[in-house]
Design a protein around this motif. Sequence first.
Motif, mmCIF file in Angstrom:
data_model
loop_
_atom_site.group_PDB
_atom_site.id
_atom_site.type_symbol
_atom_site.label_atom_id
_atom_site.label_comp_id
_atom_site.label_asym_id
_atom_site.label_seq_id
_atom_site.Cartn_x
_atom_site.Cartn_y
_atom_site.Cartn_z
ATOM 1 N N LEU A 258 -10.155 -17.011 -25.013
ATOM 2 C CA LEU A 258 -10.451 -18.175 -24.177
ATOM 3 C C LEU A 258 -10.384 -17.384 -22.750
ATOM 4 O O LEU A 258 -9.729 -16.305 -22.630
ATOM 5 N N SER A 259 -10.811 -18.187 -21.755
ATOM 6 C CA SER A 259 -10.817 -17.551 -20.379
ATOM 7 C C SER A 259 -9.531 -17.829 -19.569
ATOM 8 O O SER A 259 -9.386 -16.947 -18.651
ATOM 9 N N LEU A 260 -8.719 -18.673 -20.061
ATOM 10 C CA LEU A 260 -7.614 -18.794 -19.339
ATOM 11 C C LEU A 260 -6.284 -19.273 -20.015
ATOM 12 O O LEU A 260 -6.311 -20.121 -21.075
ATOM 13 N N SER A 277 6.321 -6.932 -16.718
ATOM 14 C CA SER A 277 6.349 -6.448 -18.133
ATOM 15 C C SER A 277 5.244 -7.156 -18.977
ATOM 16 O O SER A 277 4.806 -6.629 -20.023
ATOM 17 N N MET A 278 5.259 -8.763 -18.877
ATOM 18 C CA MET A 278 4.370 -9.181 -19.780
ATOM 19 C C MET A 278 2.814 -8.788 -19.601
ATOM 20 O O MET A 278 2.231 -8.644 -20.651
ATOM 21 N N MET A 279 2.387 -8.677 -18.352
ATOM 22 C CA MET A 279 1.181 -8.179 -18.145
ATOM 23 C C MET A 279 0.799 -6.663 -18.644
ATOM 24 O O MET A 279 -0.112 -6.383 -19.398
ATOM 25 N N GLU A 280 1.909 -5.619 -18.608
ATOM 26 C CA GLU A 280 1.890 -4.512 -19.136
ATOM 27 C C GLU A 280 1.653 -4.487 -20.725
ATOM 28 O O GLU A 280 0.983 -3.665 -21.422
ATOM 29 N N GLU A 281 2.537 -5.540 -21.315
ATOM 30 C CA GLU A 281 2.312 -5.649 -22.668
ATOM 31 C C GLU A 281 0.906 -6.008 -23.403
ATOM 32 O O GLU A 281 0.567 -5.675 -24.210
ATOM 33 N N ARG A 295 -8.046 -14.534 -17.715
ATOM 34 C CA ARG A 295 -6.891 -14.910 -16.528
ATOM 35 C C ARG A 295 -5.578 -15.528 -17.264
ATOM 36 O O ARG A 295 -5.721 -16.411 -18.330
ATOM 37 N N ILE A 296 -4.473 -14.829 -16.828
ATOM 38 C CA ILE A 296 -3.118 -15.271 -17.512
ATOM 39 C C ILE A 296 -2.253 -15.526 -15.965
ATOM 40 O O ILE A 296 -2.224 -14.653 -15.301
ATOM 41 N N GLU A 297 -1.969 -16.695 -15.937
ATOM 42 C CA GLU A 297 -1.588 -17.304 -14.584
ATOM 43 C C GLU A 297 -0.492 -18.256 -14.651
ATOM 44 O O GLU A 297 -0.430 -19.038 -15.723
ATOM 45 N N ARG A 298 0.533 -18.281 -13.817
ATOM 46 C CA ARG A 298 1.603 -19.304 -13.552
ATOM 47 C C ARG A 298 0.957 -20.772 -13.335
ATOM 48 O O ARG A 298 -0.060 -20.797 -12.506
#
Length: 326
Positions: A258-260, A277-281, A295-298
Amino acid sequence: MERFAIGADLGGTNLRAAAVDESGKIIEKVSLATRREQGREAVIRELSEAIKGISQKLAGPRVLAGIGIGVPGIIYLQTGMLRESPNLPGWENYPVRSEIESLVGSSVFLENDANAAALGEKWLGLGKYVNSLCMITLGTGVGGGVVLDGKIWHGVLGMAGELGHIVVAENGVACPCGGWGCLETEASASAIVRRAKDLLSAGRSPALAKAMEEKRELTSELVYEIAKAGDASCREIFQSVGRYLGIAIAGLVNALNLSLYVVGGGAAGAWDLFSPSMMEEVRARSFIFREASTRIERSVLKGDAGLCGAAYLPLQAGAVGQEVQA
């Protein structure tokens, strides 16, 4: 006449309810503690009284489209039965929908709480301009919801989206679901508190020990506060949360493409500490993330995503309204 709906969140820690109009504006909101020790009937009665209180306060030329309620756990949508909820022990096979309808005198739409949050994010949040999204909610437990082409994906039996029970730690602790090493046991507010207790037992955080001497309540918010102040051991807790979230999200990116992907819930307030650390993983584990525009966002709706999504259920269904009376 102006239409509105009431959205409610029956959480393991808090009961919340809000009136939301058709534009998504929250008109009125109330929050109470979930006093589980008093029993499920008492909790349902208290939530129903909060809902009725909001309705009475908005009495006048308004039309109530219905009531939507997000509940943690597995729900039989057709019957309105809560089959099981790890965060509401003793609520197995409980007819939540009919119990609330009998107390509030209005139609009730029941949904898994994380599904409701995902729908709220699609309606009013980051998902407004995409057709599909995946949401992870960090609260007492960890929930999840998937919206495909604008609609919640329920799966065959309505059990899709139980992302909190993806296994991320091979030798992790036992989970109330019956498994062990679940994302819920490693990245929820409860997991943060558990790890903080381990620090106290090991004498590894003088700042946390001082807070306990001052009779402060040990919560994930307190652990975040101490970590922000520079306590290295407490910061390690959030780095660990991020790593386990990253493992889960990388798998979801690879599986769903998915895109989001949205992270919400109360514990998402620690985004600044766990997201690196989440994005690094995720970058290390997902070739799709490295190659695609993902995109991975709050969540921008933060704690209101579930309330808005729950309220959207009757509005989306086009429920026949009824005039609210004082």
